[in-house]
Write an enzyme that holds these catalytic residues in place. Structure first.
Site, PDB file in Angstrom:
ATOM      1  CD  GLU A 217       6.320   7.487 -36.480  1.00  0.00           C
ATOM      2  OE1 GLU A 217       6.523   6.288 -36.210  1.00  0.00           O
ATOM      3  OE2 GLU A 217       7.119   8.183 -37.114  1.00  0.00           O
ATOM      4  CB  CYS A 251       3.498   0.892 -31.464  1.00  0.00           C
ATOM      5  SG  CYS A 251       4.980   1.828 -31.078  1.00  0.00           S
TER       6      CYS A 251
HETATM    7  P1  NAD Z   1      -6.097   5.240 -32.046  1.00  0.00           P
HETATM    8  O1  NAD Z   1      -5.741   5.213 -33.500  1.00  0.00           O
HETATM    9  O2  NAD Z   1      -7.397   4.683 -31.633  1.00  0.00           O
HETATM   10  O3  NAD Z   1      -6.062   6.728 -31.468  1.00  0.00           O
HETATM   11  C1  NAD Z   1      -4.934   7.563 -31.586  1.00  0.00           C
HETATM   12  C2  NAD Z   1      -5.366   9.020 -31.599  1.00  0.00           C
HETATM   13  O4  NAD Z   1      -6.156   9.226 -32.763  1.00  0.00           O
HETATM   14  C3  NAD Z   1      -6.211   9.458 -30.416  1.00  0.00           C
HETATM   15  O5  NAD Z   1      -5.764  10.736 -29.968  1.00  0.00           O
HETATM   16  C4  NAD Z   1      -7.619   9.575 -31.017  1.00  0.00           C
HETATM   17  O6  NAD Z   1      -8.416  10.581 -30.407  1.00  0.00           O
HETATM   18  C5  NAD Z   1      -7.309   9.974 -32.433  1.00  0.00           C
HETATM   19  N1  NAD Z   1      -8.371   9.660 -33.405  1.00  0.00           N
HETATM   20  C6  NAD Z   1      -9.408   8.806 -33.281  1.00  0.00           C
HETATM   21  N2  NAD Z   1     -10.175   8.835 -34.389  1.00  0.00           N
HETATM   22  C7  NAD Z   1      -9.617   9.728 -35.234  1.00  0.00           C
HETATM   23  C8  NAD Z   1      -9.942  10.200 -36.542  1.00  0.00           C
HETATM   24  N3  NAD Z   1     -11.000   9.756 -37.213  1.00  0.00           N
HETATM   25  N4  NAD Z   1      -9.118  11.126 -37.105  1.00  0.00           N
HETATM   26  C9  NAD Z   1      -8.029  11.575 -36.458  1.00  0.00           C
HETATM   27  N5  NAD Z   1      -7.666  11.148 -35.222  1.00  0.00           N
HETATM   28  C10 NAD Z   1      -8.445  10.226 -34.614  1.00  0.00           C
HETATM   29  O7  NAD Z   1      -4.884   4.488 -31.319  1.00  0.00           O
HETATM   30  P2  NAD Z   1      -4.740   4.145 -29.788  1.00  0.00           P
HETATM   31  O8  NAD Z   1      -5.687   3.053 -29.440  1.00  0.00           O
HETATM   32  O9  NAD Z   1      -4.715   5.369 -28.968  1.00  0.00           O
HETATM   33  O10 NAD Z   1      -3.236   3.554 -29.820  1.00  0.00           O
HETATM   34  C11 NAD Z   1      -2.965   2.248 -30.175  1.00  0.00           C
HETATM   35  C12 NAD Z   1      -2.468   2.116 -31.605  1.00  0.00           C
HETATM   36  O11 NAD Z   1      -1.441   3.063 -31.850  1.00  0.00           O
HETATM   37  C13 NAD Z   1      -1.845   0.765 -31.887  1.00  0.00           C
HETATM   38  O12 NAD Z   1      -2.234   0.349 -33.172  1.00  0.00           O
HETATM   39  C14 NAD Z   1      -0.361   1.042 -31.849  1.00  0.00           C
HETATM   40  O13 NAD Z   1       0.439   0.154 -32.591  1.00  0.00           O
HETATM   41  C15 NAD Z   1      -0.302   2.406 -32.409  1.00  0.00           C
HETATM   42  N6  NAD Z   1       0.898   3.085 -31.952  1.00  0.00           N
HETATM   43  C16 NAD Z   1       1.874   3.355 -32.841  1.00  0.00           C
HETATM   44  C17 NAD Z   1       3.044   3.950 -32.404  1.00  0.00           C
HETATM   45  C18 NAD Z   1       4.169   4.278 -33.331  1.00  0.00           C
HETATM   46  O14 NAD Z   1       5.051   5.017 -32.920  1.00  0.00           O
HETATM   47  N7  NAD Z   1       4.171   3.793 -34.557  1.00  0.00           N
HETATM   48  C19 NAD Z   1       3.191   4.278 -31.060  1.00  0.00           C
HETATM   49  C20 NAD Z   1       2.156   3.981 -30.187  1.00  0.00           C
HETATM   50  C21 NAD Z   1       1.007   3.393 -30.640  1.00  0.00           C
END
Ligand code: NAD
Length: 471
Positions: A217, A251
């Site tokens: 997602e 998002c």
């Molecule tokens: P992010 O990708 O920075 O982090 C999300 C999660 O991933 C965190 O728990 C983080 O610890 C983990 N993470 C970080 N590095 C990782 C790695 N190498 N491997 C696995 N996991 C890792 O995102 P964010 O800043 O927390 O959220 C914002 C982003 O999320 C925006 O791009 C937004 O559009 C997206 N988002 C999407 C949805 C959806 O439903 N499609 C919903 C909310 C947010």
């Protein structure tokens, strides 16, 4: 509440415990329903604590926004799962066709095993608990890693889930990217990752080690297209909700607006009216959410600095003292008019309260511009003319669409939610989530007498039968 980080080296033992318990005793339908009911009751009783924890993590987060976006949505999804669980879990009869008659076939939803959930910070409860509840409904055990940027909410989730579930059914691990990356590389039966497209790519590479199936997602730039027939006051009201709820840290927020050139100025005025009516002069701004942390605040300010340096009009829809703004990470709703495509804010997902309002000469040009970009997570089209809406839907492939409003397709339990291409893969919510976190096991039941027994050498004996089968 515990917020001690989990050592990545502890993951194998946690996963082993979850898997061993699942293998020894797969959750029955009654167990799953009871789990969801207990989760609902414990969660409902703690809604005020939830809102407090999220507000503390954001510096300030509107309590009502937390109750709507992280409270109501989770309760609604749990209710929907409980109402439909038994029907979704029933084996479904599948026809075998006359060539294999009288065998019988069925599709039988069975749990996968241990499902991982990695959640982001922007709706830190919704995006953790909806995937978790779905995985539980489908009969799995779950390991959840909430975001490191919402430590109080993560501790809230850990305490809540420890009260509802035995540790070998649901485990919560706390940590940053290193732990998340270790989890993505672990042998899970499925992983639901919600986060940015950039991290989604890393997750997919890590999951390849065990060929772990993924629901991704992700994010992206979701356009809103306001067509020339649509009333601007209504468009502005609904865009304002979609863009400034959670200060744009959504998002599926409209990332940028495309509007026919003749009405661009008037739309900006209508947006200004909406902001005044909703937030007044921002003297307390209790209903307006702050930017999650300093890094995000700097990123967003950087977009505006870059636009100003290029002479692009930047219109702040309210005025607050700059020192207070910086101290509180309060970024007021801000419009950027016709930013050139090479500005960072037109290259990256904005994920904040900045709204580019771009004039288009005609709808075809607007659609060509959207098509030239990555496939978006959401698409919003505003028009009262059915054929215009159909023209847009016939051309743009998006994760989901709301016509004449914003955000709401997310809230409908019966609509699968997910992206397409760089905005994600797979979907959840309601039945889509239940199916996605189940193995839909195909089972063929052979009968005592079967014509297929005759399909064996010497084939010369079945020439006549083959003729019939090849009809
Ligand atoms: P992010 O990708 O920075 O982090 C999300 C999660 O991933 C965190 O728990 C983080 O610890 C983990 N993470 C970080 N590095 C990782 C790695 N190498 N491997 C696995 N996991 C890792 O995102 P964010 O800043 O927390 O959220 C914002 C982003 O999320 C925006 O791009 C937004 O559009 C997206 N988002 C999407 C949805 C959806 O439903 N499609 C919903 C909310 C947010």
């Amino acid at each position: 509440m515990s917020d001690a980080p989990t050592d990545p080296l502890a993951l194998p033992a946690i996963l082993h415990a979850l898997r061993a318990a699942w293998q020894a005793n797969r959750p029955s339908l009654a167990q799953r329903d009871d789990d969801l009911l207990r989760l609902r009751m414990a969660f409902k009783a703690r809604l005020p604590q939830m809102a407090e924890a999220i507000a503390a993590d954001f510096g300030h987060r509107s309590t009502r926004e937390s109750l709507i976006a992280d409270g109501m949505t989770v309760l609604g999804e749990i209710d929907h799962l409980r109402a439909h669980l038994r029907r979704w879990a029933r084996p479904r009869r599948v026809g075998v066709g006359w060539r294999f008659w009288p065998a019988r076939a069925q599709l039988r939803p069975v749990p996968l095993g241990v499902v991982g959930v990695i959640a982001p910070w922007n709706y830190p409860v919704n995006l953790a608990l909806i995937p978790l509840a779905t995985a539980i409904a489908a009969g799995n055990h779950v390991i959840l890693k909430p975001s490191e940027h919402t430590p109080r909410t993560s501790a809230f989730l850990q305490a809540l889930l420890a009260e509802v579930f035995p540790p070998a059914r649901v485990a919560v691990v706390q940590g940053d990217a290193a732990l998340a990356s270790a989890l993505a590389s672990a042998p899970l039966d499925h992983l639901v990752f919600t986060g940015s497209t950039a991290v989604g790519r890393k997750v997919m590479a890590a999951a390849a080690a065990h060929l772990t199936p993924l629901t991704l997602e992700l994010g992206g730039k979701s356009p809103a297209i306001v067509c020339s027939d649509y009333p601007l006051d209504r468009a502005a009201a609904r865009l304002a909700t979609g863009k400034w709820f959670n200060a744009g840290q959504t998002c599926i927020a409209p990332d940028y607006v495309l509007i026919d050139g003749a009405r661009q100025r008037e739309l900006v005025q209508q947006l200004q009216t909406q902001v005044r009516a909703r937030y007044g002069d921002f003297s307390d701004a209790a209903d307006y959410t702050r930017i999650i942390h300093e890094g995000q605040y700097r990123r967003l300010r950087g977009y505006l600095d870059q636009a100003r340096a290029r002479g692009v009009p930047v219109i702040e829809l309210a005025t607050v003292d700059p020192e207070r703004a910086a101290r509180e990470r309060l970024m007021v709703p801000t419009i950027v008019l016709d930013p050139p495509a090479d500005l960072d804010l037109m290259q990256e997902e904005i994920f904040g309260p900045i709204l580019p309002v771009c004039a288009y000469p005609d709808l075809d040009a607007a659609l060509a511009g959207v098509e030239a970009r990555d496939r978006p997570l959401a698409l919003y089209v505003f028009s009262q003319q059915r054929e215009v809406v159909e023209r847009v839907l016939g051309r743009i492939v998006a994760g989901g669409v709301t016509v004449n409003d914003t955000l709401l397709h997310f809230a409908i339990n019966g609509l699968p939610f997910g992206g397409v291409g760089p905005s994600g893969m797979g979907a959840y919510h309601g039945r889509a989530g239940f199916d996605g976190l189940s193995k839909r096991l195909p089972v063929l039941w052979q009968s005592r007498w079967a014509a297929s027994d005759l399909l064996k050498p010497p084939y010369s004996k079945i020439a006549g039968m083959l003729k019939v089968l090849l009809r």
